[in-house]
Design a protein around this motif. Sequence first.
Motif, PDB file in Angstrom:
ATOM      1  N   MET A  23       0.816  -1.209   0.000  1.00  0.00           N
ATOM      2  CA  MET A  23       0.000   0.000   0.000  1.00  0.00           C
ATOM      3  C   MET A  23       0.859   1.273   0.000  1.00  0.00           C
ATOM      4  N   LEU A  24       2.072   1.179   0.530  1.00  0.00           N
ATOM      5  CA  LEU A  24       2.977   2.331   0.483  1.00  0.00           C
ATOM      6  C   LEU A  24       3.329   2.673  -0.965  1.00  0.00           C
ATOM      7  N   GLU A  25       3.504   1.638  -1.779  1.00  0.00           N
ATOM      8  CA  GLU A  25       3.792   1.879  -3.199  1.00  0.00           C
ATOM      9  C   GLU A  25       2.614   2.579  -3.874  1.00  0.00           C
ATOM     10  N   THR A  26       1.399   2.191  -3.496  1.00  0.00           N
ATOM     11  CA  THR A  26       0.214   2.840  -4.054  1.00  0.00           C
ATOM     12  C   THR A  26       0.160   4.308  -3.652  1.00  0.00           C
ATOM     13  N   MET A  27       0.517   4.596  -2.400  1.00  0.00           N
ATOM     14  CA  MET A  27       0.526   5.985  -1.964  1.00  0.00           C
ATOM     15  C   MET A  27       1.577   6.792  -2.730  1.00  0.00           C
ATOM     16  N   CYS A  28       2.700   6.165  -3.054  1.00  0.00           N
ATOM     17  CA  CYS A  28       3.698   6.837  -3.900  1.00  0.00           C
ATOM     18  C   CYS A  28       3.082   7.206  -5.248  1.00  0.00           C
ATOM     19  N   GLU A  29       2.306   6.278  -5.822  1.00  0.00           N
ATOM     20  CA  GLU A  29       1.650   6.538  -7.099  1.00  0.00           C
ATOM     21  C   GLU A  29       0.675   7.706  -6.982  1.00  0.00           C
ATOM     22  N   VAL A  30      -0.068   7.758  -5.875  1.00  0.00           N
ATOM     23  CA  VAL A  30      -1.023   8.838  -5.654  1.00  0.00           C
ATOM     24  C   VAL A  30      -0.311  10.186  -5.603  1.00  0.00           C
ATOM     25  N   LEU A  31       0.803  10.253  -4.895  1.00  0.00           N
ATOM     26  CA  LEU A  31       1.519  11.520  -4.767  1.00  0.00           C
ATOM     27  C   LEU A  31       2.189  11.922  -6.080  1.00  0.00           C
ATOM     28  N   LYS A  32       2.694  10.960  -6.822  1.00  0.00           N
ATOM     29  CA  LYS A  32       3.252  11.272  -8.145  1.00  0.00           C
ATOM     30  C   LYS A  32       2.153  11.777  -9.079  1.00  0.00           C
ATOM     31  N   HIS A  33       0.987  11.132  -9.017  1.00  0.00           N
ATOM     32  CA  HIS A  33      -0.156  11.559  -9.827  1.00  0.00           C
ATOM     33  C   HIS A  33      -0.581  12.970  -9.430  1.00  0.00           C
ATOM     34  N   SER A  34      -0.578  13.251  -8.140  1.00  0.00           N
ATOM     35  CA  SER A  34      -0.945  14.581  -7.643  1.00  0.00           C
ATOM     36  C   SER A  34       0.023  15.634  -8.168  1.00  0.00           C
ATOM     37  N   TYR A  35       1.300  15.289  -8.183  1.00  0.00           N
ATOM     38  CA  TYR A  35       2.299  16.220  -8.727  1.00  0.00           C
ATOM     39  C   TYR A  35       2.048  16.451 -10.213  1.00  0.00           C
ATOM     40  N   ASN A  36       1.792  15.387 -10.946  1.00  0.00           N
ATOM     41  CA  ASN A  36       1.563  15.507 -12.390  1.00  0.00           C
ATOM     42  C   ASN A  36       0.326  16.344 -12.711  1.00  0.00           C
ATOM     43  N   LEU A  37      -0.659  16.322 -11.807  1.00  0.00           N
ATOM     44  CA  LEU A  37      -1.876  17.116 -12.007  1.00  0.00           C
ATOM     45  C   LEU A  37      -1.720  18.556 -11.524  1.00  0.00           C
ATOM     46  N   ARG A  43      11.398  14.904  -3.254  1.00  0.00           N
ATOM     47  CA  ARG A  43      10.664  15.179  -4.492  1.00  0.00           C
ATOM     48  C   ARG A  43       9.626  14.077  -4.703  1.00  0.00           C
ATOM     49  N   LYS A  44       8.379  14.490  -4.850  1.00  0.00           N
ATOM     50  CA  LYS A  44       7.308  13.498  -4.920  1.00  0.00           C
ATOM     51  C   LYS A  44       7.382  12.643  -6.185  1.00  0.00           C
ATOM     52  N   GLN A  45       7.931  13.176  -7.267  1.00  0.00           N
ATOM     53  CA  GLN A  45       8.047  12.357  -8.476  1.00  0.00           C
ATOM     54  C   GLN A  45       9.127  11.287  -8.337  1.00  0.00           C
ATOM     55  N   ASN A  46       9.968  11.393  -7.296  1.00  0.00           N
ATOM     56  CA  ASN A  46      11.017  10.405  -7.050  1.00  0.00           C
ATOM     57  C   ASN A  46      10.757   9.564  -5.803  1.00  0.00           C
ATOM     58  N   LEU A  47       9.620   9.765  -5.158  1.00  0.00           N
ATOM     59  CA  LEU A  47       9.333   9.097  -3.894  1.00  0.00           C
ATOM     60  C   LEU A  47       9.244   7.579  -4.062  1.00  0.00           C
ATOM     61  N   GLN A  48       9.911   6.853  -3.159  1.00  0.00           N
ATOM     62  CA  GLN A  48       9.873   5.386  -3.135  1.00  0.00           C
ATOM     63  C   GLN A  48       9.319   4.922  -1.791  1.00  0.00           C
ATOM     64  N   TYR A  49       8.746   3.730  -1.743  1.00  0.00           N
ATOM     65  CA  TYR A  49       8.171   3.234  -0.491  1.00  0.00           C
ATOM     66  C   TYR A  49       9.227   3.064   0.594  1.00  0.00           C
ATOM     67  N   THR A  50      10.466   2.877   0.192  1.00  0.00           N
ATOM     68  CA  THR A  50      11.552   2.718   1.164  1.00  0.00           C
ATOM     69  C   THR A  50      11.962   4.033   1.825  1.00  0.00           C
TER      70      THR A  50
END
Length: 201
Positions: free
Chosen positions: A1-15, A43-50
Amino acid sequence: MLETMCEVLKHSYNLGLISTRDGNASIRHKKDGHFYITPSGVRKQNLQYTHYKKIDVVSGLPMDYTQESIGMKPSGELPLHYGLMKRITTGVRCVVHLHPTYTVAAMHRGIELSTLCEKFPELSRYTNVGPNVGMVPPISKELADKTHKAMGLDSDGNTKYDIVGIDGHGVVAVGKTPWQTFEHIERLEHICKIVLVSGNV
């Protein structure tokens, strides 16, 4: 689920809902005595679950999670997340804090976000919007306390509302999954854009 949250934040940045180092999020499973929060300044576009910081729910202090997260600091909005995470009644709680342009602009125009539900049933049907939080300093205990109050956070960890806006700052939303939480923000942002573009405020 942490990976999914990374996707959400990257998507938020892209929007354009946050700039590169803005925004923060957290996740807790009820069975765990800890929760995970995004690190400060990454940087949210580089965020990793780790990169996430692990926070003890009793002390509110960081715990070791991964080698990559050592040396990173938790988000400066930790008090905000901690209050929403230390007691939860559902299986999972996600918290997302973004700075959506039209929602912040609507508050700047003096619009009380909770009243939009009365005019737009597609918002009220899926998202409970709480009262606006006034101007408060970011990364402060005051911001955390006033946001918790606006969300209707009770002593058992329940919230009355899914999302609230903070004047001049952004929004905070809660949900059971990262994408559900994001949808509250996206839905409110869409309605605020409609209202501002219409000029009928």
